[in-house]
Structure formats: C-alpha cells, structure tokens
Design a protein around this motif. Structure first.
Motif, PDB file in Angstrom:
ATOM      1  N   GLU A   1       4.598   5.495   2.548  1.00 23.34           N
ATOM      2  CA  GLU A   1       3.164   5.100   2.199  1.00 23.34           C
ATOM      3  C   GLU A   1       3.171   4.928   0.529  1.00 23.34           C
ATOM      4  OE1 GLU A   1       1.293   8.572   3.148  1.00 23.34           O
ATOM      5  OE2 GLU A   1       1.216   7.944   5.437  1.00 23.34           O
ATOM      6  N   ASP A   2       4.232   5.517  -0.253  1.00 21.30           N
ATOM      7  CA  ASP A   2       4.156   5.500  -1.756  1.00 21.30           C
ATOM      8  C   ASP A   2       4.672   3.977  -2.007  1.00 21.30           C
ATOM      9  OD1 ASP A   2       3.711   8.233  -2.078  1.00 21.30           O
ATOM     10  OD2 ASP A   2       5.515   8.423  -1.589  1.00 21.30           O
ATOM     11  N   VAL A   3       5.475   3.361  -1.147  1.00 26.19           N
ATOM     12  CA  VAL A   3       6.200   2.122  -1.554  1.00 26.19           C
ATOM     13  C   VAL A   3       4.768   1.146  -1.374  1.00 26.19           C
ATOM     14  CG1 VAL A   3       7.271   0.193  -0.486  1.00 26.19           C
ATOM     15  CG2 VAL A   3       8.394   2.377  -0.834  1.00 26.19           C
ATOM     16  N   VAL A   4       3.953   1.359  -0.282  1.00 20.60           N
ATOM     17  CA  VAL A   4       2.959   0.307  -0.028  1.00 20.60           C
ATOM     18  C   VAL A   4       1.942   0.592  -1.037  1.00 20.60           C
ATOM     19  CG1 VAL A   4       1.112  -0.267   1.610  1.00 20.60           C
ATOM     20  CG2 VAL A   4       3.155   0.280   2.357  1.00 20.60           C
ATOM     21  N   ALA A   5       1.542   1.933  -1.589  1.00 16.43           N
ATOM     22  CA  ALA A   5       0.666   1.647  -2.670  1.00 16.43           C
ATOM     23  C   ALA A   5       1.124   1.282  -3.782  1.00 16.43           C
ATOM     24  CB  ALA A   5       0.357   3.395  -2.688  1.00 16.43           C
ATOM     25  N   LEU A   6       2.334   1.303  -4.085  1.00 14.02           N
ATOM     26  CA  LEU A   6       2.905   0.736  -5.395  1.00 14.02           C
ATOM     27  C   LEU A   6       2.649  -0.701  -5.292  1.00 14.02           C
ATOM     28  CD1 LEU A   6       4.259   0.966  -8.127  1.00 14.02           C
ATOM     29  CD2 LEU A   6       6.404   0.868  -6.948  1.00 14.02           C
ATOM     30  N   VAL A   7       2.964  -1.336  -4.031  1.00 10.69           N
ATOM     31  CA  VAL A   7       3.065  -2.813  -4.075  1.00 10.69           C
ATOM     32  C   VAL A   7       1.672  -3.346  -4.425  1.00 10.69           C
ATOM     33  CG1 VAL A   7       3.474  -4.793  -2.568  1.00 10.69           C
ATOM     34  CG2 VAL A   7       5.330  -3.032  -2.703  1.00 10.69           C
ATOM     35  N   LYS A   8       0.690  -2.618  -3.710  1.00  8.82           N
ATOM     36  CA  LYS A   8      -0.800  -2.992  -3.590  1.00  8.82           C
ATOM     37  C   LYS A   8      -1.314  -2.718  -5.107  1.00  8.82           C
ATOM     38  CE  LYS A   8      -5.489  -1.456  -2.293  1.00  8.82           C
ATOM     39  NZ  LYS A   8      -6.051  -0.299  -1.542  1.00  8.82           N
TER      40      LYS A   8
ATOM     41  N   LEU B   1      -1.846   0.489   6.755  1.00  7.89           N
ATOM     42  CA  LEU B   1      -2.484   1.188   5.334  1.00  7.89           C
ATOM     43  C   LEU B   1      -3.584   0.543   4.470  1.00  7.89           C
ATOM     44  CD1 LEU B   1       0.775   3.235   4.819  1.00  7.89           C
ATOM     45  CD2 LEU B   1      -1.078   3.959   6.393  1.00  7.89           C
ATOM     46  N   LEU B   2      -3.586  -0.856   4.772  1.00  7.18           N
ATOM     47  CA  LEU B   2      -4.318  -1.640   3.493  1.00  7.18           C
ATOM     48  C   LEU B   2      -5.318  -2.186   4.398  1.00  7.18           C
ATOM     49  CD1 LEU B   2      -1.402  -3.188   2.088  1.00  7.18           C
ATOM     50  CD2 LEU B   2      -2.447  -1.234   1.129  1.00  7.18           C
ATOM     51  N   LYS B   3      -6.331  -2.875   3.766  1.00  9.91           N
ATOM     52  CA  LYS B   3      -7.342  -3.653   4.516  1.00  9.91           C
ATOM     53  C   LYS B   3      -6.719  -5.025   4.835  1.00  9.91           C
ATOM     54  CE  LYS B   3     -11.332  -1.709   1.415  1.00  9.91           C
ATOM     55  NZ  LYS B   3     -12.483  -2.224   0.566  1.00  9.91           N
ATOM     56  N   LYS B   4      -5.856  -5.467   4.063  1.00 12.91           N
ATOM     57  CA  LYS B   4      -5.186  -6.789   4.666  1.00 12.91           C
ATOM     58  C   LYS B   4      -3.909  -6.601   4.046  1.00 12.91           C
ATOM     59  CE  LYS B   4      -6.972  -9.478   0.777  1.00 12.91           C
ATOM     60  NZ  LYS B   4      -7.737 -10.923   0.386  1.00 12.91           N
ATOM     61  N   PRO B   5      -2.895  -7.676   4.782  1.00 14.07           N
ATOM     62  CA  PRO B   5      -1.519  -7.411   4.478  1.00 14.07           C
ATOM     63  C   PRO B   5      -1.187  -8.070   3.020  1.00 14.07           C
ATOM     64  CG  PRO B   5      -1.747  -8.446   6.646  1.00 14.07           C
ATOM     65  CD  PRO B   5      -3.241  -8.271   6.002  1.00 14.07           C
ATOM     66  N   LEU B   6      -0.137  -7.693   2.389  1.00 18.54           N
ATOM     67  CA  LEU B   6       0.201  -8.255   1.081  1.00 18.54           C
ATOM     68  C   LEU B   6       1.211  -9.493   1.272  1.00 18.54           C
ATOM     69  CD1 LEU B   6       0.679  -4.925  -0.702  1.00 18.54           C
ATOM     70  CD2 LEU B   6      -1.198  -6.527  -0.918  1.00 18.54           C
ATOM     71  N   LYS B   7       0.653 -10.671   1.241  1.00 15.95           N
ATOM     72  CA  LYS B   7       1.610 -11.855   1.539  1.00 15.95           C
ATOM     73  C   LYS B   7       2.341 -12.054   0.232  1.00 15.95           C
ATOM     74  CE  LYS B   7      -1.674 -13.728   5.090  1.00 15.95           C
ATOM     75  NZ  LYS B   7      -2.353 -15.085   5.394  1.00 15.95           N
ATOM     76  N   ARG B   8       2.086 -11.667  -0.992  1.00 15.79           N
ATOM     77  CA  ARG B   8       2.936 -12.343  -2.152  1.00 15.79           C
ATOM     78  C   ARG B   8       4.456 -11.626  -2.070  1.00 15.79           C
ATOM     79  NH1 ARG B   8       2.064  -7.449  -4.969  1.00 15.79           N
ATOM     80  NH2 ARG B   8      -0.119  -6.728  -4.589  1.00 15.79           N
TER      81      ARG B   8
ATOM     82  N   LEU C   1       7.016  -2.682   8.376  1.00 17.46           N
ATOM     83  CA  LEU C   1       7.165  -3.803   7.246  1.00 17.46           C
ATOM     84  C   LEU C   1       6.400  -5.150   7.617  1.00 17.46           C
ATOM     85  CD1 LEU C   1      10.819  -3.173   6.283  1.00 17.46           C
ATOM     86  CD2 LEU C   1       8.917  -2.397   5.171  1.00 17.46           C
ATOM     87  N   GLY C   2       6.567  -5.501   8.846  1.00 20.73           N
ATOM     88  CA  GLY C   2       5.774  -6.898   9.264  1.00 20.73           C
ATOM     89  C   GLY C   2       4.365  -7.051   8.996  1.00 20.73           C
ATOM     90  N   MET C   3       4.019  -5.763   9.480  1.00 22.24           N
ATOM     91  CA  MET C   3       2.383  -5.539   9.418  1.00 22.24           C
ATOM     92  C   MET C   3       2.053  -5.469   7.727  1.00 22.24           C
ATOM     93  SD  MET C   3       0.642  -2.140  10.658  1.00 22.24           S
ATOM     94  CE  MET C   3       1.091  -2.365  12.321  1.00 22.24           C
ATOM     95  N   HIS C   4       2.698  -4.935   6.870  1.00 24.87           N
ATOM     96  CA  HIS C   4       2.233  -4.788   5.596  1.00 24.87           C
ATOM     97  C   HIS C   4       2.748  -6.076   4.782  1.00 24.87           C
ATOM     98  CE1 HIS C   4       1.579  -0.858   7.019  1.00 24.87           C
ATOM     99  NE2 HIS C   4       0.518  -0.579   6.170  1.00 24.87           N
ATOM    100  N   PHE C   5       3.788  -6.643   4.824  1.00 28.05           N
ATOM    101  CA  PHE C   5       4.329  -7.546   4.283  1.00 28.05           C
ATOM    102  C   PHE C   5       4.661  -8.672   4.992  1.00 28.05           C
ATOM    103  CE2 PHE C   5       5.918  -3.354   2.435  1.00 28.05           C
ATOM    104  CZ  PHE C   5       4.835  -3.284   1.432  1.00 28.05           C
ATOM    105  N   PRO C   6       3.969  -9.513   5.472  1.00 23.18           N
ATOM    106  CA  PRO C   6       4.215 -10.548   6.373  1.00 23.18           C
ATOM    107  C   PRO C   6       5.319 -11.768   5.930  1.00 23.18           C
ATOM    108  CG  PRO C   6       2.091 -10.920   5.660  1.00 23.18           C
ATOM    109  CD  PRO C   6       2.669  -9.517   5.229  1.00 23.18           C
TER     110      PRO C   6
END
Length: 514
Positions: A404-411, A435-442, A463-468
C-alpha cells in the motif's frame, strides 16, 4: 543524373545517412567523381582500427619503395579524411613498431593530419607497449579530444602528458587512464597543473594531486569530471563554500573510489553555485562489512552533498557501495558500539534538492525505509522520474513498508515511472482490490530486491491492476549464503513473465479490434 544530385550538399546528406553502411558508401565512392569525395569523407571520417588505413599501404617490406605519387595518394584519398581515431580496443591488426619506423623514414609526416579526436590503445598499453611512442605520428594540429593510457611512473609517459597539455591548450576533452593504480600521482600531472585549458569541457582521469585539483577547479568551461580510481587524499586549505570561483561550469561529477573518507575533501572542492546536474559516487571498497562506521561515513557524505552541491540545479544523484563487493558475503545487522555510530541512514539531507529527477542509492545494508520516509518524498521531489532506494543484497531486516505504501508513493509522485524498494507483500489478499480511482499507466519498472513474496497469483493480479504497463520486476539474484534467494528470484521472475504476457494479450486484442 538528376539535377538535385549535382548539388554537393544533397550528396553529402545522402552519404551521412549511410554512415552505418560502409559497403554502400564504398559503392557510392566508385559510382562517379561527383559522389566520390562525399562518400570517401563519410567512409573514412571515424575509425576504430588502423586496419583499413594499413590496407591502403604496401606490405612493410615494400614501404621503402613507395613513390612520391603513392604517398600523395595515401594522404589525399585516405589519411587526410580521418577525423576520429578511437583505438580503445585491439582489432588484431595492429602494426608493429618497425612498421611505424618505416613510415618515419619515408618522411610521410603526420599520418592523419586532420584528426580532431584520438584515443590511443586505452585498454591495451602493455600488449602494444612498443608502439606507444608512435602516437607522435598522429598528434596533429586540430586535436580537440585526446585519450591515452599511461604508466604514471614512466618518464616518457609523463612527458607525453606534458606534451599534450602544452601543445593543445584548446583541448575540449581529455581522458587519461592508468596501467598501475597504485602509483602516487604526485608528478605525472604536472603538465596539466600549469596549462590553461580554457576550453576543456570533459576530463576523465584516475585521480589528481591537490595542486592540479586546485588548478582545474578554476577552469572556466569544464563541465564533466570522471575520476575512475580516486585513492589519494587531498587537502583543502580553506572552506570551499566561501570560494564561489570553483567549477563555474561543472555539470557532471563522477567518482569511483575505494574509500569514502578520501572523498570528503574532494567534495569540499565543489561550490554550491556550480550548475551541477549529476553527482555520482561508487565506493568499491570492502569496508562495507564494517557496518556501523560505514553507515556513519555515508551519512556524513549526504550532509557534504547538501552543503556543496547546487540545490537548484542538481537533478541526478547516484550513490553505490555494493557494485563490487562479494554478493555471497552474509551481512549482519549493524551494531552501534561507538559514539556517532548509526543503524540507519537518513536521506533528509537530499530533500534540499527540489528539482531532483533521478535518485539511485544502492547500499549493501540498504536504507531501511519507513512509512514516514516515503510520505515525505513527494512533497520534496515533485519532478522525480526514477528512484532506486534498495540494495543489491538481501536485507537482514524485515521491511517496514508494504504494498500500500508503494502504491501511495507512485501515485503521489506524478512523473515517477520507475522505483526500487524492498517492501512487504505478505498482506496482499488472494483477490486484491484497486487502491486507486484508476490504474497508473505511466509506471513501468519496479526493482523489488529480496522483497518477500507469498503468492505469485496475488502479486501478479495486484501489480497488473495498479500498474498495467509494468514490464520490469527486478529481484536480487541467487546468493549462496541466503538459501531463500533462489526461490524468491524464481517467484518474482514468474510475476514479471505473467505481467509481460498480459500486456501482449491486450495488444493482440486491440489489434484484432482494429
């Protein structure tokens, strides 16, 4: 012939486009006189071996029979067209010293009089020691980039350095490598210390004496310094922060050393007003096994970087201590037995660099990041695109951050496309939720080190769900002293393979729809 092909500029443009196709340039040179000069210019402009040039000459035994016409043809058709000669690697067709002596006896003069760049057997000095002095046949008047490999205690080599320094005051790039890293370095660079290299932009050198370092710090155009074997202390006579004249144009500062302590005074030579954009330091010593003192030295280094680097311009920081250590050494947890010892490095000094774009910190003992550390990063480094804050070694401590901390940092870092951290994945459910409104494609690269992994399926889904568009998941390799490392590496490699296959599946599906 079409009218446009009668314009030399167009023919030259065509030839430049064929730079990587020597066979095509050769064919063009034989087509007609109008094409010949441009094709030959491009064909001979840059060489990485003397073989093509030697093929235009008779055999060594026949050199003495060359006529004036032969010499003129050699010069006008071939050697005078060479602009760059980079002999950094042996090709197996190097001439003998006798061959060069025959050329001298012919009074042929400079072999390549139009050279602007010359790198002379940089990695193979001892294999071709006899031809070292033949470099004089290539020291033409137009050189702007010189690279030589020397034995610093050899008087002839010291004289060569002085000759280059005195003969080419307008040099723009100088590269000097050593055949003997244990040399003192107190006399070989005297030629450099007295030359006014007012146009020198790039300097690659193992190390420098204090006198020469003081001299080059005042060069007005110097933009890049690479010290690839810094191993001698330098003295600072006064606080460098008070001398804003030092390194007025410096943009890149790269040092490889075996001791952090030796670098402290070197860094004090930097001025916080220099337009420095890149700071890179690799400590290749084995002192990392002495954990607490080594962490203390790195912490001191971070404070020196903060004090002596420009906070407005520094965009890239690279700090490594584990690249050359034995990866099979078992690293214990640090014990703080002396005053000033620390068990964890604090990256807060680096928060001073608000325009940081890339940060790579690879310590054998890791940074041991906490949630608080990650939460502070986005507010200080708003332009960061890549961060590696892990280790090439398995950690001896359980990670204090999780998925969760990793996703929050990337966002929270809007430009971040790559990250390296060691984090806990044990709490990822078998059916993860977004955990996000939409995936982070970058986001495309995640270097996981020896982050523990429970379920390949759950990790892949998360990982695929958050960082496609994540294509790289990079674990530590197999290390014998860590019996779990092979299994961890296998699991993470399987995750990476599945993520890549998912990307290909989506591409194939889009192709069908189109």
């Amino acid at each position: 012939m079409h009218t446009c092909l009668q314009l030399p500029e167009i023919v030259h443009t065509i030839c430049k486009a064929l730079d990587s196709e020597p066979a095509s340039l050769y064919s063009m040179s034989l087509t007609c006189r109008r094409f010949s000069n441009s094709a030959l210019d491009c064909l001979w402009r840059e060489l990485d071996s003397l073989k093509p040039l030697l093929c235009t000459l008779p055999e060594e035994s026949l050199l003495r029979d060359m006529t004036v016409e032969d010499i003129a043809r050699f010069s006008s058709f071939y050697s005078s067209r060479i602009r760059k000669l980079k002999l950094d690697r042996a090709s197996g067709h190097e001439p003998s010293s006798e061959f060069f002596q025959e050329l001298r006896d012919l009074n042929i003069g400079l072999i390549a009089p139009s050279l602007t760049c010359l790198h002379w057997y940089s990695e193979y000095l001892w294999e071709f020691e006899e031809v070292f002095s033949s470099i004089s046949l290539f020291l033409g008047p137009n050189l702007r980039d010189v690279g030589i490999h020397i034995h610093p205690e050899n008087v002839d080599h010291q004289n060569l350095v002085s000759t280059v320094a005195n003969k080419y005051p307008n040099l723009q790039a100088l590269k000097i490598t050593f055949g003997n890293a244990a040399s003192s370095g107190e006399c070989w660079d005297e030629g450099i210390s007295i030359c006014q290299f007012n146009n020198l932009r790039s300097l690659v050198i193992p190390h420098l004496s204090a006198t020469t370092l003081e001299h080059i710090s005042l060069l007005p155009a110097l933009q890049e310094i690479y010290m690839n074997d810094f191993h001698f202390p330098v003295d600072v006579s006064r606080d460098s922060r008070s001398d804003k004249r030092r390194f007025p144009s410096l943009e890149e500062f790269v040092v490889v050393t075996g001791s952090l302590e030796l670098c402290f005074n070197l860094i004090r030579y930097l001025s916080p007003t220099s337009p420095l954009r890149r700071f890179s330091l690799i400590c290749a010593g084995v002192a990392a096994i002495q954990i607490a003192p080594f962490l203390r030295e790195w912490q001191k280094l971070l404070h020196l970087i903060e004090a002596h680097c420009n906070p407005d311009t520094l965009a890239r920081i690279e700090l490594h201590d584990s690249d050359y250590l034995d990866p099979d050494v078992l690293l214990p947890a640090p014990t703080c037995s002396r005053e000033g010892d620390i068990a964890k490095i604090d990256i807060e000094p680096l928060f001073a660099f608000k325009n940081l774009e890339a940060l790579e910190i690879s310590f054998a003992h890791g940074l041991f990041l906490t949630k608080a550390d990650l939460q502070r990063i986005p507010s200080h480094w708003k332009s960061v695109t890549y961060m590696y804050l892990g280790s090439n070694y398995p950690s001896y401590r359980e990670p204090a951050i999780n998925h969760e901390d990793v996703v929050a940092l990337v966002k929270a870092c809007p430009k971040l496309w790559g990250l390296g951290v060691i984090f806990d994945t044990s709490r990822i459910p078998e059916t993860p939720t977004l955990l996000l409104k939409k995936p982070l494609k970058r986001f495309q690269r995640l270097k996981v080190g020896n982050s523990p992994i429970e379920s390949i399926d759950a990790m892949t889904k998360f990982l695929g769900m958050h960082f496609p568009r994540l294509v790289d998941v990079m674990p530590c390799g197999t290390i014998r002293t860590y019996p779990d490392s092979a299994e961890l590496s296998r699991k993470w490699s399987e995750v990476e393979e599945r993520l890549r296959e998912a990307i290909l599946e989506r591409r194939r599906a889009r192709a069908v729809l189109q």
